[in-house]
Design an enzyme around this catalytic site. Structure first.
Site, PDB file in Angstrom:
ATOM      1  N   ASP A  12       8.685  17.256 -33.540  1.00 27.19           N
ATOM      2  CA  ASP A  12       9.170  18.624 -33.787  1.00 27.19           C
ATOM      3  C   ASP A  12      10.426  18.812 -32.942  1.00 27.19           C
ATOM      4  O   ASP A  12      10.389  18.682 -31.725  1.00 27.19           O
ATOM      5  CB  ASP A  12       8.083  19.623 -33.379  1.00 27.19           C
ATOM      6  CG  ASP A  12       8.435  21.061 -33.760  1.00 27.19           C
ATOM      7  OD1 ASP A  12       7.512  21.843 -33.994  1.00 27.19           O
ATOM      8  OD2 ASP A  12       9.624  21.412 -33.797  1.00 27.19           O
ATOM      9  N   ASP A 106      12.551  20.305 -39.603  1.00 24.04           N
ATOM     10  CA  ASP A 106      12.584  19.777 -38.229  1.00 24.04           C
ATOM     11  C   ASP A 106      11.269  19.195 -37.745  1.00 24.04           C
ATOM     12  O   ASP A 106      11.122  18.921 -36.570  1.00 24.04           O
ATOM     13  CB  ASP A 106      13.098  20.860 -37.258  1.00 24.04           C
ATOM     14  CG  ASP A 106      11.986  21.728 -36.694  1.00 24.04           C
ATOM     15  OD1 ASP A 106      11.095  22.110 -37.475  1.00 24.04           O
ATOM     16  OD2 ASP A 106      12.023  22.012 -35.495  1.00 24.04           O
ATOM     17  N   GLU A 107      10.338  19.007 -38.657  1.00 20.02           N
ATOM     18  CA  GLU A 107       9.009  18.555 -38.247  1.00 20.02           C
ATOM     19  C   GLU A 107       8.473  17.516 -39.203  1.00 20.02           C
ATOM     20  O   GLU A 107       8.597  17.696 -40.418  1.00 20.02           O
ATOM     21  CB  GLU A 107       8.047  19.735 -38.402  1.00 20.02           C
ATOM     22  CG  GLU A 107       7.659  20.438 -37.167  1.00 20.02           C
ATOM     23  CD  GLU A 107       6.657  21.514 -37.522  1.00 20.02           C
ATOM     24  OE1 GLU A 107       5.471  21.205 -37.652  1.00 20.02           O
ATOM     25  OE2 GLU A 107       7.091  22.665 -37.682  1.00 20.02           O
TER      26      GLU A 107
HETATM   27  N1  DCP Z   1      12.690  28.936 -38.612  1.00 19.80           N
HETATM   28  C1  DCP Z   1      12.994  30.090 -39.328  1.00 19.80           C
HETATM   29  N2  DCP Z   1      12.150  31.167 -39.269  1.00 19.80           N
HETATM   30  C2  DCP Z   1      11.025  31.135 -38.508  1.00 19.80           C
HETATM   31  C3  DCP Z   1      10.701  29.967 -37.782  1.00 19.80           C
HETATM   32  C4  DCP Z   1      11.554  28.878 -37.861  1.00 19.80           C
HETATM   33  O1  DCP Z   1      14.003  30.122 -40.019  1.00 19.80           O
HETATM   34  N3  DCP Z   1      10.223  32.198 -38.453  1.00 19.80           N
HETATM   35  C5  DCP Z   1      13.618  27.794 -38.679  1.00 19.80           C
HETATM   36  C6  DCP Z   1      14.547  27.809 -37.513  1.00 19.80           C
HETATM   37  C7  DCP Z   1      14.053  26.712 -36.600  1.00 19.80           C
HETATM   38  C8  DCP Z   1      13.378  25.759 -37.552  1.00 19.80           C
HETATM   39  O2  DCP Z   1      12.936  26.551 -38.643  1.00 19.80           O
HETATM   40  O3  DCP Z   1      15.106  26.128 -35.840  1.00 19.80           O
HETATM   41  C9  DCP Z   1      12.236  25.022 -36.918  1.00 19.80           C
HETATM   42  O4  DCP Z   1      11.180  25.890 -36.574  1.00 19.80           O
HETATM   43  P1  DCP Z   1      10.328  25.713 -35.251  1.00 19.80           P
HETATM   44  O5  DCP Z   1       9.200  26.667 -35.348  1.00 19.80           O
HETATM   45  O6  DCP Z   1      10.035  24.276 -34.998  1.00 19.80           O
HETATM   46  O7  DCP Z   1      11.303  26.289 -34.122  1.00 19.80           O
HETATM   47  P2  DCP Z   1      12.441  25.618 -33.321  1.00 19.80           P
HETATM   48  O8  DCP Z   1      12.637  24.200 -33.693  1.00 19.80           O
HETATM   49  O9  DCP Z   1      13.639  26.482 -33.431  1.00 19.80           O
HETATM   50  O10 DCP Z   1      11.922  25.735 -31.845  1.00 19.80           O
HETATM   51  P3  DCP Z   1      10.822  24.896 -31.068  1.00 19.80           P
HETATM   52  O11 DCP Z   1      11.586  24.243 -29.955  1.00 19.80           O
HETATM   53  O12 DCP Z   1       9.845  25.916 -30.581  1.00 19.80           O
HETATM   54  O13 DCP Z   1      10.239  23.917 -32.032  1.00 19.80           O
HETATM   55 MG    MG Z   2      11.045  22.868 -33.793  1.00 23.10          MG
END
Ligand code: DCP
Ligand code: MG
Length: 357
Positions: A12, A106-107
C-alpha cells in the site's frame, strides 16, 4: 510445516496522490498539502503526512480542511498520472510474481508462495519491492507480509509510513484477538454494526460464538468470521491472469458503412486491444470478434490457435478476414470489439517455496 502456508504480501503506497505531487513539484515537499477539489463540494482525496498532523484526512470536505489549516495547499488531482505510476509499480511487482491482485491504484496483493526469484523469504522480497519502488519511482510503499490476505492487508497498515510488518502463522490468531472489528478487511459497515449489536468489538469477541450461531447472525459472512477469528482466510489472490478475457470494444457515434472507415476503426480498436493484451502479460489462444449492426443484432465469431497468440501481424490478418466474412458489406456497423481468452492457467508449482520471514 511451511508447506500449508501461503506467503502473501500486501503493498500500500503511502499518501499516494500527495506523494506523487510532492515528488513532481519540489515546492510542495515538506508542506501540508491536500489533493482534491476546492469547489463547493470538493473533498480531500488524500492529504500529505504533513497535513495529517493537523487532522486532515481523506474524504474530509475541502472547506473544513481549510478551516483547520488555512494555509493548506490544494492540488488538483491528475488521475492519468496516478494511473501511469500505478502501472510502473505493477511492472515492479511482476518481476517477483505473476499473481497480483490490485485493490486500487495504490494497493495490491502479491502471492509469492512460489517464486523463482533468488530471495528465499517473503519479507526480504517485500523489502526488495519497497527498495525498487523507492529507487525507481522515488515513492514510499508500506508492506504487510503474512500467510493470508486478511492478515497481510492488516499488516501493511501497522507500521505506516514506510512500513514493513510481518505476521507469522503462530502469531495470527493472537493478533486477531486484539483487532478492532472496524479494521476487519472484507467486513462492511452493515456487518460491523450488527457485530456491535451483539457485543462484538474485537476479534476475541467472535470466539464466544459457535459456527452455527455466526451463520444465524451474519448469514454467509458467518463462516468467514468464524474462520477469521481463528486466523484462517482461504481467499485466493486473484491475479489478472484469472480474468477470463481481455477485450476492447467501441460503439460508434454514427453507424459506419464505408469500407475504408471500417478498416480505420478496426485498426484503432485492434491497436488498443493489442496494447492491452500485451500489458496484461498473459497469453491467450482464442480471439473473438464482436460486431453489432444497425438493428442491434450482435454477432460474435471466434478462432482458436493451437499456440498462444504472439504474432501481431498474423492475428491482425486473421481478424480482418473474419471481419469481412462477418459483416454484410453496405450494412451499417454500430459496434466493433475484439477480445482474447483461453489464457494459460498454470501459475503454481513454478519456482520454489519461500519462507515467510
Ligand atoms: N483516495 C480517495 N478518496 C478516499 C481515499 C483514498 O480518492 N476517500 C485516493 C487517494 C489516495 C489513494 O486513493 O492517495 C490511496 O488511498 P489510501 O487509502 O491508500 O490512502 P493514501 O495512499 O493516500 O495514504 P496511506 O499512506 O494512508 O495509505
Ligand atoms: Mg495508500
Amino acid at each position: 510445516m511451511s508447506k500449508e502456508f501461503r506467503k502473501i504480501i500486501h503493498i500500500d503506497m503511502d499518501a499516494f496522490y500527495a506523494s506523487i505531487e510532492q515528488r513532481d513539484n519540489p515546492e510542495l515537499r515538506g508542506v501540508p498539502i491536500a489533493v482534491g477539489g476546492t469547489g463547493g463540494r470538493g473533498v480531500v482525496a488524500t492529504a500529505s503526512y504533513e497535513a495529517r498532523k493537523y487532522g486532515i484526512h481523506s474524504a474530509m470536505p475541502a472547506h473544513l480542511a481549510l478551516r483547520i489549516y488555512p494555509r493548506l495547499v490544494f492540488v488538483q488531482p491528475n488521475f492519468e498520472k496516478y494511473q501511469q505510476v500505478s502501472a510502473k509499480i505493477h511492472e515492479i511487482f511482476r518481476r517477483y510474481t505473476p499473481i497480483i491482485e490490485p485493490l486500487s491504484l495504490d494497493e495490491a496483493f502479491l502471492d509469492v508462495t512460489y517464486s523463482d526469484f533468488h530471495l528465499p523469504s517473503a519479507t526480504l522480497l517485500a523489502k526488495q519491492i519497497k527498495k525498487d519502488i523507492q529507487e525507481e519511482l522515488n515513492l514510499i510503499a508500506s508492506a504487510g507480509i503474512s500467510y493470508n490476505k486478511f492478515l497481510a492487508k492488516i499488516a501493511s497498515d501497522q507500521d505506516k509510513p514506510d512500513g514493513l510488518f510481518v505476521i507469522l502463522p503462530e502469531q495470527g490468531p493472537e493478533f486477531i484477538k486484539e483487532l478492532p472489528i472496524e479494521k476487519f478487511f472484507g467486513v462492511g459497515k452493515v456487518t460491523a454494526e450488527r457485530m456491535k449489536d451483539n457485543d462484538i468489538f474485537k476479534g476475541a469477541d467472535l470466539l464466544r460464538f459457535s459456527k452455527i450461531e455466526l451463520y444465524q447472525l451474519f448469514g454467509k459472512m458467518g463462516g468467514f468470521l468464524y474462520n477469521i477469528a481463528r486466523g484462517i482466510d482461504y481467499r485466493e489472490v486473484k491475479s489478472e491472469r484469472k480474468r477470463k478475457s481481455v477485450g476492447v470494444e467501441s460503439t460508434f457515434p454514427n453507424d459506419i458503412v464505408d469500407e475504408i472507415v471500417i478498416i480505420e476503426r478496426f485498426t484503432q480498436i485492434f491497436e488498443a486491444w493489442w496494447k492491452r493484451y500485451q500489458s496484461h502479460q498473459k497469453s491467450g489462444k482464442s480471439v473473438t470478434l464482436k460486431v453489432r449492426n444497425q438493428d442491434f443484432e450482435t454477432l460474435t465469431r471466434s478462432f482458436t490457435d493451437e499456440n498462444y497468440i504472439t504474432d501481431k501481424l498474423k492475428v491482425r490478418a486473421q481478424l480482418e478476414e473474419l471481419l469481412f466474412e462477418t459483416i454484410e458489406l453496405g450494412a451499417p456497423l454500430r459496434l466493433l470489439g475484439i477480445s482474447i481468452s483461453g489464457f494459460e492457467t498454470n501459475e503454481e508449482g513454478i519456482g520454489r517455496q519461500l519462507t515467510l520471514w
